[in-house]
Motif scaffolding. Structure first.
Motif, short mmCIF file in Angstrom:
data_model
loop_
_atom_site.label_atom_id
_atom_site.label_comp_id
_atom_site.label_asym_id
_atom_site.label_seq_id
_atom_site.Cartn_x
_atom_site.Cartn_y
_atom_site.Cartn_z
N ARG A 212 -5.98 8.27 2.61
CA ARG A 212 -5.20 7.19 3.46
C ARG A 212 -4.86 8.66 3.82
O ARG A 212 -4.33 7.67 5.46
N THR B 234 -10.20 3.27 2.19
CA THR B 234 -9.60 3.59 0.42
C THR B 234 -10.11 2.26 -0.19
O THR B 234 -10.35 2.28 -1.51
N THR C 97 2.51 4.42 -0.86
CA THR C 97 2.21 5.96 -1.42
C THR C 97 2.82 6.99 -2.07
O THR C 97 3.94 7.25 -1.23
N GLU D 260 -6.08 9.78 -3.35
CA GLU D 260 -5.26 8.53 -2.61
C GLU D 260 -4.00 9.54 -1.61
O GLU D 260 -4.29 8.74 -0.63
N ASN E 8 0.67 -1.33 0.22
CA ASN E 8 -0.07 0.35 0.08
C ASN E 8 0.72 1.27 0.12
O ASN E 8 0.52 2.49 0.69
#
Lengths: 448, 448
Positions: free
Chosen positions: B303, B315, B68, B299, B66
């Motif tokens: 998050r 999410t 980012t 995103e 996950n």
């Protein structure tokens, strides 16, 4: 072949125990930041490789039973904090601070020294110690100090974790691309997932790779296990031999062990402590030395020697008997051996041994003119007994100013010390390379 | 009666998550020391009370599953190291750094912040946190984060130990008498001999009493247990209310609890976070705000909202449904409540809530001219809803420069902000006294 060059550090302690009492001494050396700034900038003016701060996480000797009100090494700023502040007011000099692996966490230490490396643009060094003083344990929830072998085992694991954390992000991981909004590349970021005997650390460290790849590692242990540790991971070794043959033997032994770990022996610099008592003439230097000795109170020097006595309380004995045999020490083992050897060789009493140790904690002391001291340094260098020296000062600021104004120019005239910094980082000064990131190396190996 | 004065801090984070992407933003804010120096000196030019650095001992959100790549709050210098460096290049501004009691040792923290207080001549502050992020535990040998109540219990004991260690030496303990050789007075030195549930610490700390007696304590917990903790030991409270009634209720509650601990409520400063989006005109400010919102990737913001979601992964849901009920959080409990209240009051979707939180992590945001922002600040001050503000910037360096060049002069014209520093320490700026050394107080009580 070009002349081999000396590497020089300025080692800061509280100096000689009577140094602060001299009329020209600044007595608040221990706590004055302007004074530390002056010392760092003076050392930088002299093009020294680094300044180097020792540390203990406690008040050595305590303050209650047996407190010695004449002891001057009581308080000082935490040195990793101090070198961060000095980073902001210097440009080229390396900044080395001690920190203990026995009472710290690897994530914390990796962050702190990595942060200083970033803030200073590549000038941080960490002197790894395992702690010498029983009392430190009691400030960290323990009743007694860890055993010598276990301390080093823990230290090895600790340093390995730090090396891993410093590789958390590969070079180029931070893109900061305003157009795409992509800030970093997760494929260049790595968790360590370390699980060992003493520590469990997931990572990654929340720092990019630092300007030096990782901070320079210094180490001062001279016992067998200390040498092994240093040979395995140190870049600089601060040691305490005081004759050329001792120095040569140590030098050879360490460099061989470095090679046995597959490392380049030229990339580990061996720097014995040296306290020059400098004067314009030899006579003037001798006067300073005599003044220091005459102002040293026995209670201070004998208590200081007690630090190496393996638990035997020397203050309870007649100071004028020869130094007795000492029980084996759990701390500073190698230093104890050097002190006993010196006392036996010169047939010293307790008082005389204490006076000798008081000057520079058993480090080599030389009294003379800049030319005398340069002669000695050159002889050690040319005999393969060292790569340079950690220069100590009996008090501040005059002796350090003399080193910079008189000794350094003499070494430069002889062509054995730099006249300009080679680059901007401590690694540049020491002539040791930036280590390759382990993940970058793995990726390269896989690709080829 | 003289007009009540605002206390102002500059809170440094990475700013708005899209802030770094703006053309005028300096994208290396996180790692450039010259940039930090510019920020500190700019805040000092504006006569602000302090600069304030948050911290997390890990990479929030991790770098693997996950990850980012658009997240900009990944790396930064360890802030207690950073404030030490900034101490050397500033003169008046307070320097506040976060450090966690959950993954540190009291002796280490007391030394570090005490050292910064000495180096800065009385400008250090410690923002006490108990850590918010599960991942931090895994960098310190733990599998999971300590429970909220236990963390605060540990934090109370931790801070009490630090208070004790900072009193190790009474004022005047260091004599440094060159004539007699007496360096310090052991009768003014004290062992702590603490043995509690979480820690055992002998002491003394190897630092003299610091210029502020002890560093200023800041605290940001707004849960019940957090408020109790702050009321008991904090000097500054950084909070997150965003309406005057909320602010008044919090203010009243905290000041009452402060009094219940026998402390003077005027000596605890309550400073909500405030992010002014400043423009020469209201329209210009709105343009900047709109640009920030439009450049925020979902995103990133969703998050970021996940950090307060109590474990529910937002999410995975449709961003356009109303914010669902959230499971109770183990960390940042009070912030979760404020965010949910805001979402319910304005009927916000997940995406909208995330956009709101992204701006200033749920702190109060105000968009307008210097005069608009000053109106709001004055209204809060006069309504008894705060003692001042922690000012946040969406990016660097322009918004902070605008605060100093436009907002501060407006507040000064209104007579609600200083035009010169009151003294040299952070306590002088905040108007809070140097606490008396506990042993000195005991000796006085005994003598009377």
């Amino acid at each position: 072949m070009t002349q081999k060059q000396l590497k020089l550090g300025a080692f800061f302690s509280s100096g000689h125990p009577a140094g602060w009492r001299l009329p020209e001494a600044f007595p608040e050396t221990d706590m004055s930041f302007p004074n530390y700034m002056h010392m760092a900038q003076t050392a930088e003016r002299g093009k020294l490789d680094c300044i180097f701060f020792q540390d203990t996480v406690g008040v050595v000797g305590g303050v209650k039973e047996n407190a010695t009100p004449t002891k001057c090494r009581i308080v000082w700023p935490e040195p990793a904090t101090l070198i961060a502040a000095l980073a902001a007011v210097t440009k080229n000099i390396g900044l080395v601070s001690t920190a203990t692996t026995t009472y710290s966490e690897p994530y914390t230490i990796a962050r702190r020294f990595g942060s200083v490396d970033c803030i200073s643009n590549g000038r941080a060094g960490w002197n790894v110690v395992t702690s010498q003083v029983e009392l430190e344990a009691m400030n960290f929830g323990q009743d007694s100090h860890m055993e010598h072998g276990a301390r080093y085992e823990k230290a090895e694991e600790f340093v390995d974790i730090c090396f891993g954390l410093w590789d958390s992000f590969e070079d180029g991981a931070f893109l900061r691309n305003k157009e795409t909004g992509i800030f970093y590349d997760p494929s260049l970021a790595h968790e360590l997932n370390h699980e060992g005997k003493y520590f469990k650390v997931k990572g990654p460290l929340n720092l990019p790779r630092t300007p030096q790849g990782r901070p320079v590692i210094a180490q001062a242990g001279s016992s067998e296990v200390g040498i092994r540790f240093a040979a395995r991971c140190a870049d600089m070794i601060f040691t305490a031999q005081s004759t050329i043959p001792e120095g040569q033997a140590f030098y050879k032994k360490v460099k061989e062990q470095v090679a046995s770990f597959g490392r380049n022996p030229d990339h580990v610099k061996i720097m014995p402590g040296l306290m020059p008592i400098l004067g314009a003439t030899r006579e003037e230097a001798q006067e300073t030395y005599d003044k220091l000795v005459s102002m040293t109170l026995d209670e201070v020097s004998i208590r200081s020697l007690n630090h190496y006595s393996g638990g035997l309380d020397l203050t309870q004995l007649d100071p004028d008997i020869p130094l007795p045999d000492l029980p084996p020490a759990n701390t500073a083992k190698a230093r104890q051996d050097l002190i006993v050897a010196k006392a036996r060789a010169e047939n010293l009493t307790i008082r005389q041994t204490a006076q000798y140790v008081a000057v520079a904690q058993g480090h080599h002391t030389v009294v003379g003119s800049a030319s005398d001291v340069a002669d000695l340094m050159q002889a050690w260098l040319e005999a393969g007994a060292c790569d340079g020296f950690m220069l100590m000062s009996p008090f501040y600021p005059v002796p350090l100013e003399r080193i910079v104004d008189h000794l350094v120019p003499e070494l430069q005239r002889r062509g054995i010390f730099r006249t300009e910094y080679e680059g901007t980082t401590l690694r540049d000064s020491l002539g040791i390379p930036v280590p390759e990131n382990r993940y970058t190396a793995m990726a390269k190996a896989k690709a080829s």
